[in-house]
Design an enzyme around this catalytic site. Sequence first.
Site, mmCIF file in Angstrom:
data_model
loop_
_atom_site.group_PDB
_atom_site.id
_atom_site.type_symbol
_atom_site.label_atom_id
_atom_site.label_comp_id
_atom_site.label_asym_id
_atom_site.label_seq_id
_atom_site.Cartn_x
_atom_site.Cartn_y
_atom_site.Cartn_z
ATOM 1 N N TYR A 127 0.847 -1.185 0.000
ATOM 2 C CA TYR A 127 0.000 0.000 0.000
ATOM 3 C C TYR A 127 0.885 1.238 0.000
ATOM 4 O O TYR A 127 1.835 1.330 0.780
ATOM 5 C CB TYR A 127 -0.888 0.030 1.258
ATOM 6 C CG TYR A 127 -1.680 1.305 1.403
ATOM 7 C CD1 TYR A 127 -3.007 1.365 0.989
ATOM 8 C CD2 TYR A 127 -1.092 2.465 1.920
ATOM 9 C CE1 TYR A 127 -3.732 2.551 1.090
ATOM 10 C CE2 TYR A 127 -1.798 3.652 2.010
ATOM 11 C CZ TYR A 127 -3.121 3.692 1.605
ATOM 12 O OH TYR A 127 -3.825 4.868 1.686
ATOM 13 N N GLU A 163 -3.810 7.400 -3.930
ATOM 14 C CA GLU A 163 -3.608 6.113 -3.280
ATOM 15 C C GLU A 163 -3.399 5.012 -4.311
ATOM 16 O O GLU A 163 -4.077 4.976 -5.337
ATOM 17 C CB GLU A 163 -4.868 5.814 -2.464
ATOM 18 C CG GLU A 163 -4.748 4.701 -1.484
ATOM 19 C CD GLU A 163 -6.063 4.532 -0.716
ATOM 20 O OE1 GLU A 163 -6.141 5.017 0.424
ATOM 21 O OE2 GLU A 163 -6.995 3.928 -1.253
#
Length: 385
Positions: free
Chosen positions: A101, A189
């Site tokens: 991530y 993101e």
Amino acid sequence: MKIHEHQAREIFKKYRLPVPDSGVATTPEEAEKIAADIGGQVVVKAQVLVGGRGKAGGVKLADNPADARKKAEQILALTIKGLPVEKVMVAKAVDIEKEYYIGITLDRDRKQHVVIASPAGGVDIEKVAEETPEKIGKIWIDPAFGLHPYQIRKMLFGVGFEPNVAPKAAGILQNLYKLTLDLDCSLVEVNPLVLTKDGKVAAIDAKINFDDNGLFRHPELKEMKESEDTDPIEREAHARGLTYVRLDGGNVGIIGNGAGLVMATMDEVKRAGRGIATPANFLDIGGGARAEVVKDSLEVVLSDPNVEAILINVFGGITRCDEVAKGLLEAIEGIELKVPVTIRLSGTNEKEGRDILQGSPLDAVGSLDEAAEKIVGWMTEKSSV
Ligand code: GDP
Ligand code: MN
């Protein structure tokens, strides 16, 4: 403002992020064609403005073009978190070794951007944050100092990124920071960023939220805007630039100038309504009460099949009531008022304003009490027939 993954991918490419080839389809046939052009295994992904598509069945691998068509058909039939899937993205599939991530968002408390990264990325990142927060690394960016490679590498290594991934992830984060500043993003993101079986790093999900207050600086982005609304009447209202919220279970359309006034009107209808009259919506037309805005407002409120009566509450301050009244008459021209409408008009030149409305379908009164009583009277009549 949120944009779709396929739109975010286009922006990612401009910033040299490693993004697999892809195309967008609205039909299973188009998806099949894109899969054939890309070749090999593909992934078919729902394009909706919410996360968690994977868990909702909105992300599926397909082995060949015919399979891609089948998977697209299944995904296009889904509704994910209230949003019907209208488009799918077909992208070259990657063989995943590990998921990570990375993201950048604004930390409003610290008034700084924060870089967030984890070697335990993928669909369960929320669980990771909750149960094993030590697997999530952060660095706050001093805007004057900028974001330097050594800072990112130190954080990435500290949180467990491997030596073959960390330098690449660091480079990607630097480009993401540039993107964040260039386009006034509130969130960028990549979840997951992946290490592929053949040792490459790729961004296979892409999320960008823009700060609406910065949008005027990026006219090119406005074209990407798509409705984030699930209610069709709210969608229409917002497309017309109205501040409108639809409420469950109400039967009285409420329109007023000024948010406070509209809320007070809703309270009064609810109180006087004794259960037979309840607000069906909030609609603030703001200052002025221009004919065009009033017309749009009436049309939107009338399009709600639950609305059985309408209360318009206008206080004429800077805009005088006689002007408001003229605007109202202009607004109702060509509109079929299927339900009774009462208007409380008070303020500067209120008597003149109400005189202008005499004989029109708008029942003008001078106080909110009177207007609410009218509404209750109509509803009582209606429920007794
Ligand atoms: P989200 O659930 O809305 O965040 O959608 P993602 O784009 O993140 O996809 C969800 C999951 O699907 C990812 O975490 C991957 O595990 C899987 N996935 C997505 N693309 C691929 C791909 O190209 N190959 C493989 N093997 N899995 C993929
Ligand atoms: Mn994801």
